[in-house]
Enzyme design. Structure first.
Site, PDB file in Angstrom:
ATOM      1  N   PHE A 153      -9.772 -23.806  -4.872  1.00  0.00           N
ATOM      2  CA  PHE A 153      -9.191 -24.189  -3.578  1.00  0.00           C
ATOM      3  C   PHE A 153      -7.750 -24.683  -3.684  1.00  0.00           C
ATOM      4  CE2 PHE A 153     -13.786 -25.169  -3.605  1.00  0.00           C
ATOM      5  CZ  PHE A 153     -14.205 -24.153  -2.779  1.00  0.00           C
ATOM      6  N   GLY A 178     -15.485 -18.585  -8.568  1.00  0.00           N
ATOM      7  CA  GLY A 178     -16.777 -18.540  -7.908  1.00  0.00           C
ATOM      8  C   GLY A 178     -16.826 -17.541  -6.773  1.00  0.00           C
ATOM      9  N   ILE A 223     -13.219  -4.670   4.004  1.00  0.00           N
ATOM     10  CA  ILE A 223     -14.136  -5.641   3.408  1.00  0.00           C
ATOM     11  C   ILE A 223     -14.728  -4.986   2.156  1.00  0.00           C
ATOM     12  CG2 ILE A 223     -16.316  -6.876   3.722  1.00  0.00           C
ATOM     13  CD1 ILE A 223     -14.042  -8.113   5.300  1.00  0.00           C
ATOM     14  N   PRO A 245     -19.424  -6.976   1.579  1.00  0.00           N
ATOM     15  CA  PRO A 245     -19.786  -7.767   2.761  1.00  0.00           C
ATOM     16  C   PRO A 245     -20.537  -9.051   2.419  1.00  0.00           C
ATOM     17  CG  PRO A 245     -20.297  -5.458   3.109  1.00  0.00           C
ATOM     18  CD  PRO A 245     -19.889  -5.590   1.672  1.00  0.00           C
ATOM     19  N   GLN A 281     -17.522 -16.186   1.567  1.00  0.00           N
ATOM     20  CA  GLN A 281     -16.150 -16.697   1.418  1.00  0.00           C
ATOM     21  C   GLN A 281     -15.590 -17.175   2.762  1.00  0.00           C
ATOM     22  OE1 GLN A 281     -14.129 -17.616  -0.935  1.00  0.00           O
ATOM     23  NE2 GLN A 281     -12.753 -15.989  -1.484  1.00  0.00           N
ATOM     24  N   GLY A 336      -9.536 -15.451   0.950  1.00  0.00           N
ATOM     25  CA  GLY A 336      -9.917 -16.775   0.453  1.00  0.00           C
ATOM     26  C   GLY A 336      -9.550 -17.912   1.384  1.00  0.00           C
ATOM     27  N   GLU A 337      -8.515 -17.732   2.194  1.00  0.00           N
ATOM     28  CA  GLU A 337      -7.996 -18.874   2.944  1.00  0.00           C
ATOM     29  C   GLU A 337      -8.048 -18.716   4.454  1.00  0.00           C
ATOM     30  OE1 GLU A 337      -4.586 -20.697   0.428  1.00  0.00           O
ATOM     31  OE2 GLU A 337      -4.770 -18.625  -0.181  1.00  0.00           O
TER      32      GLU A 337
END
Lengths: 281, 775
Positions: free
Chosen positions: B275, B502, B662, B665, B671, B736-737
């Site tokens: 993160f 992860g 994607i 999926p 995520q 990711g964000e």
């Protein structure tokens, strides 16, 4: 390590404590976080090995709860409906692991204004039993708690038990707490209510509020307003102003003072309403 | 962050703008886009069974002969000078091997800060590590104790006697505002940008909103604590680390300790959540130095409290957003400015205005950020730094305007969708936010929302719905290298130093490699997490998936050339050039005439080779200068708020994501949903309580810093537009964000719809939801 003591008798414990500088340890759920260190400071005396400190017994005088009885043990015990509030509080103290380790006596000695165990015990007219080398003494819980993080326990005394008189085992009780989320949260306000109902009227009322004053307290003025009232009308008799007059809440990070006293009154009304609901046939 | 950088970047943008599309990466869309292969399937995480069995070994679990353990002493004050540091009792304690302080710490230089002008750098703090008697922030390491057991080290650390001459410190956000700095740039963007006279347009607008929004500091809480195991063999160093930057960490350590790069090996096969927090901080340096001094392997794992005190978090922000609109709701002015904390020794500018710059069309704009210097642990990157908190401000403001104009908030947003990038006019590579809005409104049942607040009720509970957009830029890092080794039995091993925190890096790139090389999934091995492998860049900015994908594509092209050369004149492929074949069904196939083909095994066998190996680097990411490349989201939320107590419960969340292809999926849902849960925490409870008198964080642990617990998290529905980005490898953009962006605003907007109370300060607590405030 030599700074961890676990005596097997109360006499040994008192002898060790007489030397001074000894911190009693029960579940450790308050003591350990409060150290802000990886290890407990100084000389620690573990009370969980002492006989008679764990468990609940009933006698003609009432009920005795050993000071090192855990929240989980309290929640699982078969107890009179007057202790329902205490059992409801027991399952809202932290998470399951805290409930498995934390004890009722530790909750009282830690003396947080937001201690979940205190309001349910106040409505049960609870007395605490302190043992020291000068002997045994009993104090009403309201006198034991003298301020935030302050109690009447002397440094060489141990809190060994709580006593609930037979006279306070009547009726039913209820506990509610309010935090910023549903669970795992420190109370903004919490209440316990115990009511005796006879022929649709309240014959006895005991109300207590926590987290809204330096120590949790009973509300005698509101209690007398409720006594004798018809059950159906009882919630409306709890007025915000009367509740506010009995409390001295703080503005802090969790809530404002005004919010706290308003919330306490609302929680009391809800608990009274819950207890006054007609029992389905 | 200089004016020179602005000029450079703007020149590149200009030049790339002139260059024909087909010469640039992404100019010709990746042929794998739209192909139905292993990419797009629901492959489960390949390392899942290892993790479930406990067989995955994390950095602080590596067993080594002679291992010893470290404990740290952190500063209890913010600024000052050590006047007394008595370590005698600690040194004499049982099992103690070393007490490391500024007196005996090797003299080391500063770690260069990571940044867009120094992409190889990895530092999160430019402060000296145990080099002098100065204290610069509350929590700074004062000493390290090394002992035979962790318990002995912890015990001895308590015996260190420290006295400090305290000096005045800067720790008050408001007091620091008059001295705020205005940086020239924020990441690759010029900081202060304007078009037209936005303030004048705002004053003249038929409708407008102009308000200040605040967000508190947030701290990292990855499930795995920061931990390292360091050991030296002679002049060679091996560091088992939990890091998002394997190769850059090795390079930084080599430089700092004066070693050859090849003599440093950083291993990080598993990371329990990153993160943005799992970067390069003081603890790696301390463990490495201590291990060298005692000539034994050292383990150092931070406590949860130490993570709060020594590893920075998200800066607090105070943001102004103002929007002017004409009678039809078209924006005539859009202003987003504000303050956040960024001392000169930290790396993260918390770019909360960047997302707003491309979100809406307006006739005039003004954007700019100011930095405050406070004496704090260096603030750092935390999932969607900038966009997470910036979207709260701008998307609350859009909701305020929609209410003032009595226009549906979705409709108002649709009326202001830009055709091209609002500031530069650059075309979007792909943008279907409008599609996401319509798809989401339908799926969520948005038409059940009342336009009037306080209109829906269930007993004492007020019900409300809100929405908010989110966005996040596409980033591809330059210079990620990758090796493909293909053996005669048709097995391929792909190797790069990349990191998997992860999210499934190895799994998804295995899927990709299968399609790219025309091999079955079980013929692919993906190696990573080792700095001895070809160097991959840091995993940050949601960039890693496409960065590795570009490196795989480049290496596969090179492999094609090499295989054709090996195939020679006796092959059915003789005479074909690389552009005339594709990799499929375990070999090379002529595109024009698929009967002309040969397997990898046959090519290698005829050439007398057991294997072939190529290493290549992804093309420079010039596409980001030619196109405006961003992911978008449309967030929908339903809340219940008690009209009596102010208790707030989020009952439903929906995120519709426009994020390109994607790739998997199953992992994408996880995520994106994880990001939304972090957004929920930001809205409801997460807040660093900072004592402005002492500069100390008051809630350094999960008992008092509340991340969402299971009971706080409602049903979360995640879906997407599924439209590929024609300009990116695989048509993908990082995911990711984007999940966290817009969520807090959607919740705050739903709270307004339920209660009529507009809360502009996070977190949204119950005491502010009843009573006079915010009415």
């Amino acid at each position: 390590m030599t700074d961890f003591l676990r005596p097997a008798t109360v006499e040994d414990a008192l002898a060790l404590m007489a030397a001074g500088g000894v911190v009693p340890l029960a579940g450790g759920t308050d003591l350990y976080p409060a150290t802000q260190r990886r290890a407990l400071p100084g000389l620690v005396l573990d009370v969980t090995g002492l006989p008679g400190l764990c468990g609940i017994t009933t006698g003609p005088a009432g009920l005795r709860i050993g000071a090192a009885t855990t929240w989980t043990a309290l929640a699982r015990a078969t107890l009179p409906p007057a202790l329902a509030a205490l059992q409801q509080a027991a399952v809202e103290v932290g998470g399951i692991q805290i409930q498995n380790a934390g004890t009722i006596g530790g909750n009282l000695c830690n003396a947080s204004p937001a201690a979940d165990g205190v309001p349910p015990l106040l409505v049960l007219d609870t007395e605490v039993e302190l043992v020291g080398h000068r002997g045994i003494r009993r104090l009403p819980l309201s006198q034991f708690l003298t301020g935030p993080r302050q109690t009447a326990r002397q440094a060489d005394e141990l809190l060994t038990a709580l006593h609930i008189p037979a006279s306070a085992l009547s009726g039913q009780s209820h506990f509610r707490k309010l935090g910023a989320r549903a669970y795992l949260v420190i109370s903004i306000a919490m209440v316990a209510v115990r009511l005796d109902l006879q022929a649709g009227r309240i014959s006895h009322a005991a109300l207590a509020v926590g987290a809204c004053s330096a120590t949790a307290c009973r509300l005698p003025q509101v209690e007398s307003a409720l006594t004798g009232a018809p059950a159906a009308e009882a919630p409306a008799l709890i007025r915000d102003a009367d509740v506010a007059a009995a409390l001295s809440p703080l503005d802090d990070l969790r809530a404002t003072a005004a919010y706290r006293s308003g919330a306490a009154a609302e929680l009391l009304r809800r608990s009274v309403a819950t207890l006054c609901q007609p029992v389905p046939a | 962050m200089s004016r020179v950088q602005n000029t450079l970047i703007e020149s590149v943008r200009k030049v790339v703008g002139w260059v024909p599309e087909r010469w640039l990466p992404g100019g010709t869309p990746d042929p794998l886009i739209g192909r139905h292969g292993a990419v797009g399937t629901q492959l489960a995480q390949l390392d899942g069974p290892q993790k479930v069995r406990g067989a995955a070994r994390f950095a602080a679990e590596v067993p080594l002969e002679g291992l010893c353990y470290a404990a740290l002493v952190n500063s209890p004050v913010t600024r000052g000078r050590i006047t007394r540091l008595d370590t005698a009792a600690a040194e004499a304690a049982p099992g103690v091997l070393l007490v490391l302080t500024y007196r005996n710490m090797p003299r080391l230089g500063l770690v260069p800060l990571m940044g867009v002008t120094n992409l190889g750098a990895v530092g999160n703090s430019a402060l000296p590590i145990l080099q002098d008697d100065q204290i610069r922030y509350n929590g700074q390491v004062m000493a390290l104790v090394l002992a035979e057991t962790q318990q002995q080290a912890d015990h001895a650390a308590r015996l260190i006697d420290l006295s400090v001459d305290t000096a005045p410190a800067l720790s008050d956000f408001q007091a620091a505002k008059p001295e705020a700095r205005t940086p020239a740039s924020i990441l690759v963007e010029r900081n202060e940008q304007s078009a037209g006279d936005a303030e004048a347009a705002l004053r003249q607008a038929a409708f407008s909103t102009d308000a200040t929004y605040t967000t508190p500091g947030h701290n990292h809480a990855a499930i795995e604590l920061h931990g390292v195991t360091a050991h030296w063999t002679g002049n060679r160093l091996v560091l088992h680390d939990a890091t998002q930057a394997v190769a850059p960490t090795a390079a930084a350590l080599a430089k700092l300790f004066g070693l050859r790069r090849e003599d440093v090996r950083v291993l990080s096969p598993f990371v329990g959540g990153g993160f943005g927090a799992k970067g390069f901080w003081d603890h790696q340096v301390l463990a490495v130095a201590a291990a060298r001094m005692v000539d034994r392997p050292v383990r150092l794992m931070l406590s949860r409290e130490a993570v709060f005190r020594m590893v920075g978090g998200r800066s607090p922000t105070e943001q102004r957003v103002a929007i002017g609109a004409d009678a039809e709701g078209r924006f005539t002015a859009l202003i987003h400015t504000g303050y956040s904390v960024m001392p000169p020794y930290s790396a993260s500018p918390e770019q909360y205005t960047l997302g707003t710059r491309s979100l809406y069309r307006a006739q005039s704009y003004r954007f700019g950020q100011k930095h405050l210097d406070l004496d704090i642990v260096p603030n750092t990157f935390m999932r969607a730094p900038g966009e997470s908190v910036g979207s709260f401000a701008v998307e609350s403001a859009v909701d305020e305007l929609a209410h003032a104009m009595d226009i549906d908030p979705v409709e108002l947003r649709l009326r202001n969708e830009p055709e091209t990038h609002p500031l530069t006019g650059t075309p979007f590579s792909q943008r279907a936010l409008a599609t996401a809005w319509r798809q989401g409104a339908d799926r969520f049942g948005w038409d059940a929302r009342s336009t009037m607040p306080r209109a829906r009720r269930d007993g004492e509970w007020l019900l409300g719905m809100g929405c908010a957009a989110g966005n996040f830029p596409y980033v591809r890092m330059p210079s990620g290298a990758l090796r493909i080794r293909l053996t005669r039995d048709g097995q391929a091993t792909l190797s790069t130093s990349a990191q998997d925190m992860g999210m499934g890096t190895a799994t998804v790139q295995t899927q990709h490699a299968a399609d790219r090389l025309g091999l079955p999934l079980d013929a692919i091995t993906f190696e990573m997490g080792d700095s001895d492998l070809p160097a991959a860049p840091v995993a940050g900015g949601s960039s890693q998936t496409v960065s590795i994908a570009a490196a795989i594509a480049a290496a596969a092209s090179k492999l094609t050339v090499e295989l054709l050369r090996l195939a020679g004149n006796a092959s059915p492929l003789a005479g074909l050039r690389a552009g005339e074949v594709r990799l499929a069904e375990g070999g090379l196939v002529c595109i024009e005439d698929p009967t002309r083909r040969e397997t990898y095994g046959d090519i290698l066998t005829r050439a007398g080779r057991d294997e072939i190996s190529v290493t290549e680097t992804g093309a420079p990411p010039l596409e980001i200068f030619k196109y405006a490349m961003l992911s978008h989201s449309a967030n929908f939320c339903e809340v219940r708020v008690s009209d009596v107590t102010g208790e707030l419960r989020v009952t439903r969340l929906l995120g519709v994501f426009d994020v390109g292809t994607i790739l998997n999926p199953r992992m994408a849902v996880s995520q994106l949903r994880g990001g939304m849960i972090m957004g929920l925490g930001m809205a409801l409870s997460e807040e660093v309580l900072f004592d402005e008198r002492s500069g100390r964080i008051m809630n350094p642990g999960l008992a008092d810093y509340h991340i969402p617990a299971h009971l706080d998290v409602p049903e979360i529905d995640v879906t997407w537009t599924g439209i590929p980005d024609p300009r990116s490898p695989l048509g993908a953009r990082g995911i990711g964000e984007i999940g966290i962006t817009g969520v807090a605003a959607a919740i705050a907007n739903a709270v307004f719809n339920a209660t009529g109370k507009r809360l502009r300060d996070l977190p949204l607590t119950l005491d502010r939801l009843i009573g006079a405030e915010g009415a």
